[in-house]
Design a protein around this motif. Structure first.
Motif, mmCIF file in Angstrom:
data_model
loop_
_atom_site.group_PDB
_atom_site.id
_atom_site.type_symbol
_atom_site.label_atom_id
_atom_site.label_comp_id
_atom_site.label_asym_id
_atom_site.label_seq_id
_atom_site.Cartn_x
_atom_site.Cartn_y
_atom_site.Cartn_z
ATOM 1 N N UNK A 29 20.324 17.793 65.335
ATOM 2 C CA UNK A 29 20.450 19.242 65.285
ATOM 3 C C UNK A 29 21.378 19.581 64.135
ATOM 4 N N UNK A 30 20.823 20.209 63.111
ATOM 5 C CA UNK A 30 21.606 20.588 61.935
ATOM 6 C C UNK A 30 22.495 21.774 62.269
ATOM 7 N N UNK A 31 23.571 21.929 61.521
ATOM 8 C CA UNK A 31 24.479 23.054 61.741
ATOM 9 C C UNK A 31 23.791 24.395 61.534
ATOM 10 N N UNK A 32 22.690 24.407 60.784
ATOM 11 C CA UNK A 32 21.965 25.659 60.565
ATOM 12 C C UNK A 32 21.039 26.001 61.741
ATOM 13 N N UNK A 33 21.102 25.188 62.817
ATOM 14 C CA UNK A 33 20.311 25.444 64.015
ATOM 15 C C UNK A 33 18.965 24.753 64.057
ATOM 16 N N UNK A 34 18.538 24.175 62.953
ATOM 17 C CA UNK A 34 17.248 23.488 62.912
ATOM 18 C C UNK A 34 17.321 22.209 63.748
ATOM 19 N N UNK A 35 16.248 21.939 64.491
ATOM 20 C CA UNK A 35 16.182 20.769 65.364
ATOM 21 C C UNK A 35 15.093 19.827 64.860
ATOM 22 N N UNK A 36 15.385 18.526 64.919
ATOM 23 C CA UNK A 36 14.451 17.494 64.480
ATOM 24 C C UNK A 36 14.327 16.452 65.584
ATOM 25 N N UNK A 37 13.103 16.103 65.931
ATOM 26 C CA UNK A 37 12.844 15.037 66.894
ATOM 27 C C UNK A 37 12.113 13.919 66.165
ATOM 28 N N UNK A 38 12.828 12.841 65.907
ATOM 29 C CA UNK A 38 12.245 11.718 65.179
ATOM 30 C C UNK A 38 11.844 10.569 66.107
ATOM 31 N N UNK A 39 11.892 10.800 67.407
ATOM 32 C CA UNK A 39 11.569 9.736 68.361
ATOM 33 C C UNK A 39 10.163 9.162 68.185
ATOM 34 N N UNK A 40 9.161 9.936 67.738
ATOM 35 C CA UNK A 40 7.845 9.320 67.519
ATOM 36 C C UNK A 40 7.836 8.275 66.394
#
Length: 183
Positions: A29-40
């Motif tokens: 979770x970036x400080x700019x609020x963007x969320x990334x799911x790299x689990x795949x």
């Protein structure tokens, strides 16, 4: 690792992460609020594994040139975890990234999941996954691995490839995936 080195690393991570890394969930979770799911991108069995031929030019290893002495490595890399199903016995220390001689005679641990961190790429086109605290190069420096995961909305994953080795201790990889794009 000395107490002061641990404190210095913690301060460095706090200063540069610009977000929150959850390696177990493989999210950022970036400080700019963007969320990334790299689990795949985490390989369910083993790791991303391949042989890479690079050119040794003035002590630096490059993927994209064709001059100098050729060197081949067998690489195993895992996203958000340690490699399982290790190919060579010389890779006998737990690690998320191994760089082994193609005949298995030697192996380098390039990082640790205990000191891994996601960061936004400065180009705005993906993320870095940095693995610190690999094997010792000397009494000050350890090997490191940087995986540049480029946002490509059109593909599930283009497997990693080695780009180059910087300063004889930091190995750079790149891969493409839609999972490096913000959710």
């Amino acid at each position: 690792m000395t107490f002061l080195k641990v404190i210095a690393l913690l301060l460095l991570f706090a200063a540069v992460t610009l977000g929150t890394t959850d390696l177990d969930a493989c999210t950022f979770k970036a400080d700019n609020g963007m969320m990334y799911d790299l689990s795949p991108l985490r390989k369910r069995e083993g790791s991303y594994s391949w042989t890479e031929t690079v050119w040794n030019t003035a002590g630096n290893l490059y993927y994209n040139t064709n001059f100098g002495e050729k060197t081949s490595f067998f690489i195993q890399l895992q996203i958000c975890g340690n490699v399982s199903n290790i190919k060579y016995k010389s890779c006998n220390v737990t690690s998320p990234v191994y760089l082994a001689a193609s005949d298995g005679s030697s192996c380098l641990k390039l990082g640790s999941t205990d000191s891994a961190v996601f960061k936004l790429a400065p180009f705005g086109d993906g993320l870095y996954l940095d693995y610190y605290d690999g094997e010792s190069v000397d009494h000050i420096t350890n090997y490191e691995a940087r995986v540049y995961i480029i946002c490509n909305k059109g593909v599930e994953v283009i497997p990693p490839q080695m780009e180059h080795m910087k300063d004889s201790h930091q190995v750079h990889f790149k891969m493409h995936s839609k999972h490096a794009c913000p959710m």
